[in-house]
Design a protein around this motif. Sequence first.
Motif, mmCIF file in Angstrom:
data_model
loop_
_atom_site.group_PDB
_atom_site.id
_atom_site.type_symbol
_atom_site.label_atom_id
_atom_site.label_comp_id
_atom_site.label_asym_id
_atom_site.label_seq_id
_atom_site.Cartn_x
_atom_site.Cartn_y
_atom_site.Cartn_z
ATOM 1 N N PHE A 115 -2.408 7.519 95.771
ATOM 2 C CA PHE A 115 -3.326 8.298 96.595
ATOM 3 C C PHE A 115 -3.425 9.720 96.045
ATOM 4 O O PHE A 115 -2.408 10.369 95.776
ATOM 5 C CB PHE A 115 -2.834 8.325 98.048
ATOM 6 N N GLY A 116 -4.652 10.195 95.885
ATOM 7 C CA GLY A 116 -4.883 11.540 95.378
ATOM 8 C C GLY A 116 -6.079 12.179 96.050
ATOM 9 O O GLY A 116 -6.764 11.553 96.861
ATOM 10 N N ASP A 117 -6.350 13.444 95.707
ATOM 11 C CA ASP A 117 -7.511 14.116 96.283
ATOM 12 C C ASP A 117 -8.746 13.875 95.420
ATOM 13 O O ASP A 117 -8.707 13.116 94.446
ATOM 14 C CB ASP A 117 -7.237 15.615 96.469
ATOM 15 N N ARG A 118 -9.844 14.530 95.750
ATOM 16 C CA ARG A 118 -11.106 14.297 95.049
ATOM 17 C C ARG A 118 -11.061 14.733 93.588
ATOM 18 O O ARG A 118 -11.888 14.314 92.784
ATOM 19 C CB ARG A 118 -12.241 15.027 95.769
ATOM 20 N N GLY A 119 -10.106 15.582 93.244
ATOM 21 C CA GLY A 119 -10.010 16.043 91.858
ATOM 22 C C GLY A 119 -9.640 14.951 90.870
ATOM 23 O O GLY A 119 -9.776 15.136 89.660
ATOM 24 N N TYR A 120 -9.181 13.804 91.381
ATOM 25 C CA TYR A 120 -8.776 12.703 90.506
ATOM 26 C C TYR A 120 -9.857 11.625 90.382
ATOM 27 O O TYR A 120 -9.618 10.586 89.774
ATOM 28 C CB TYR A 120 -7.480 12.074 91.018
ATOM 29 N N ILE A 121 -11.020 11.861 90.963
ATOM 30 C CA ILE A 121 -12.097 10.874 90.885
ATOM 31 C C ILE A 121 -12.601 10.776 89.447
ATOM 32 O O ILE A 121 -13.014 11.783 88.852
ATOM 33 C CB ILE A 121 -13.251 11.247 91.830
ATOM 34 N N SER A 122 -12.531 9.594 88.900
ATOM 35 C CA SER A 122 -12.988 9.331 87.533
ATOM 36 C C SER A 122 -13.062 7.827 87.344
ATOM 37 O O SER A 122 -12.055 7.136 87.522
ATOM 38 C CB SER A 122 -12.047 9.957 86.499
ATOM 39 N N ALA A 123 -14.242 7.330 86.986
ATOM 40 C CA ALA A 123 -14.395 5.888 86.795
ATOM 41 C C ALA A 123 -13.524 5.367 85.654
ATOM 42 O O ALA A 123 -12.841 4.348 85.804
ATOM 43 C CB ALA A 123 -15.872 5.550 86.553
#
Length: 289
Positions: free
Chosen positions: A187-195
Motif C-alpha cells: 500500500f502506498g500513496d498516489r506518488g507511487y502510481i505507475s503502470a
Amino acid sequence: MSVLELFCAVDDFVMSFAPQLQASQLAASKQRARAGQLWPSEIMTILIHFHQSRYRTFKSYYTQHVQVHLTSEFPHLVSYQRFVALIPSVQVPLLAYLQRCYGACTGISFIDSTSLEVCDPKRISQHRVFAADAKRGKTSTGWFYGFKLHLAVNDRGELLACCLTPGNVDDRAPVPTLVKKLRGKLFGDRGYISAPLTLWLFEQGLQLITRLRKNMKDCLMHLSDKLLLRKRAIIESIIDQLKNISQIEHSRHRSPTNFVIHLIAGLIAYSHQEKKPGLHLDEHALLAA
C-alpha cells in the motif's frame, strides 16, 4: 529496553559478525585494526541508546549522561572528541545489525518516503557538509534541501527495508530495492502510481494498491483493500516517531559518514521500541475500521 539489555543484544550480534568482518577485511588486504579502549559493541550501544534518550544533542548526552551516570556500565570511557573519532569504525556493524532488526513480511506492507532536511533553504548556498550529495526536493509540505528516506513497514509497525537517496529522486525509483523480500499487498500513496511499476511488482508477486488521482477512472477494489488503504497512516506515524523520538533529522551534522551512522542508529532504536504503531489486524477489527 535498558542499557544492559541493549548491550547484550548488540554484543551477541557483534560476536557472531566480527569473524565475517575480519575475513572480509583480510581478503581486501586491509590490516587488522588494533583493539581500543572501547569495544565496538560499547560504541554501538551508546549510539543507539542516545536515540532512546530525551537528549537533543549527542554531545550533551555523552558529557552529561554517559560520562556521569553510565561509568559503571562503560568503565573504559574515552573523551567526547575521541568517541566522535571512533564513530566511523562501527558503520559496517551497525548497518548489518539494522538488517538483523528488520521484521518479517506478513503479506501486508506499506511504503512511503520522508524528507531529511540538512539545512534551512535560505542557507543552501553557504552549506558545505553535504554540498556534493544533498539535493533540492519537494514534498507535499513544500521544498527542502537534503535527502529522502524511503521506508517499507509491515502491519505490525516493524521495519522491512529502508533506502536513502538525494532529495530530488522520484519516490518510485528505489521501490525495486525496497521490495526484494516482500510478497502479498503493498500500500502506498498516489506518488507511487505507475503502470510499468505496477506490472513489474505483479510479476514479483506484489499487488500495488494506491488511491486514484482525480483524472483517473474509478476501478473496483476489494472492501478489505479499501479498508487497509485507509490504515496507510501507520507509516506516517512511524516516520513521526523516527523524527521526533529517534531524532533522525536535524541540521547539526558535520560529517556525511556520521550522518549516515546516526540515521542507522535511530532506525535501530525505533526497532527496539517495545510498543510500535500497529494495526493488530483481525477480521472484526478490519470490518469495524
